[in-house]
Design an enzyme around this catalytic site. Structure first.
Site, PDB file in Angstrom:
ATOM      1  CE  LYS A 168     -11.746  28.029  -6.776  1.00 55.81           C
ATOM      2  NZ  LYS A 168     -11.573  29.177  -7.663  1.00 55.81           N
ATOM      3  CE  LYS A 237     -16.612  28.765 -14.040  1.00 55.52           C
ATOM      4  NZ  LYS A 237     -15.340  28.922 -13.260  1.00 55.52           N
TER       5      LYS A 237
END
Length: 287
Positions: A168, A237
């Site tokens: 991911k 992030k």
């Protein structure tokens, strides 16, 4: 019928719950801000009294915003009372936390899948996510009713939740580069007097047909960054997760400093920080 306890009702989590309800599944929900559950309860979900109650269901699914939120909710104390249950963590987390969560769940005898998703909220709402899963085959099969309702394909890449997290992270790093390339190229042609959307139409018909280019290209050309489905802080992030993962495996990221500078500038700007992460294009336009 498989019963589901769902934790985390942000933009993505709420879309996922709506899809699960539409698929006819029995879903109970909890969120730290309780009011976020109201529209889903009206749509047929059951309200949970706390996160521990989710583990009384067949499958617990969580979609929280970052490492800190996941770590705080799924503490050793919470998991101690959930022996034998199954938790599917669908958030994007660091490989470090993925390993810690795997160990923490194993110590509490809680079955665990790392299952980050690929797709924006409207993709989740349509049940068309790609889901990357790390964990035991039997647990993937147990979670299949929920995974099949949410995704068009489940990619079981092995038994390691950290491996799913790494995939991911790698996908998101490619998406971040797409935002950079779109921001630079749209800015360039606009400065040459070409309509930005016309350029995006040509680009996505001739060479880049994927949803990242068509979707984010339109957002950047139209400057339609609000409301954000995925904001600049979340983008920063995800970039930080990539930097940490690359450092762990000894991989070079030559373009990372440029991307970090763009995201940090956007996050620091009151007019930009709450926009979609593709708003880094506005930082490029200003320069």
């Amino acid at each position: 019928m498989t019963t589901i306890g769902f934790i985390g009702l942000g933009t993505m989590g709420a879309a996922m719950v709506a899809r699960l309800l539409e698929a006819g599944l029995d879903v109970a929900v909890w969120n730290r801000t309780a009011s976020a559950a109201d529209p889903l309860v009206e749509a047929g979900a059951t309200r949970l009294g706390g996160p521990a109650d989710a583990f009384e269901r067949d499958v617990t699914i969580s979609m929280l915003s970052n490492d800190q939120a996941v770590d705080a909710v799924f503490s050793e104390q919470l998991l101690t009372g959930a022996s034998g249950s199954l938790h599917v963590n669908m958030a994007s987390v660091s490989t470090e936390l993925a390993r810690e969560l795997e160990a923490r769940h194993a110590a509490a005898d809680v079955r665990y899948l790392g299952a980050p998703v690929l797709g924006r909220p409207h993709v989740a709402r349509a049940g068309q996510l790609n889901i990357v899963v790390g964990g035991k085959e039997a647990d993937v099969e147990a979670a299949a009713p929920a995974l099949d309702a949410l995704g068009k394909k489940t990619w079981h890449i092995g038994e390691s939740p950290a491996a799913a997290a790494l995939v991911k992270i790698g996908v998101n790093y490619n998406l971040i580069h797409a935002l950079l390339a779109l921001g630079e190229s749209i800015n360039m042609v606009e400065r040459g007097g070409i309509d930005g959307q016309l350029f995006v139409d040509i680009l996505t018909d001739a060479a880049f047909t994927g949803s990242a280019y068509t979707g984010y290209g339109k957002i950047i050309a139209e400057r339609s960054y609000f409301p954000a489905a995925f904001d600049t802080a979340l983008g920063l992030k995800d970039l930080a997760l990539t930097e940490a993962a690359a450092a762990e495996v000894g991989a070079a990221l030559p373009s990372s400093p440029t991307l970090r500078g763009l995201f940090e500038a956007a996050v620091a700007d009151e007019k930009l920080k709450d926009g979609d992460w593709s708003i880094i294009a506005e930082v490029i336009r200003r320069r």
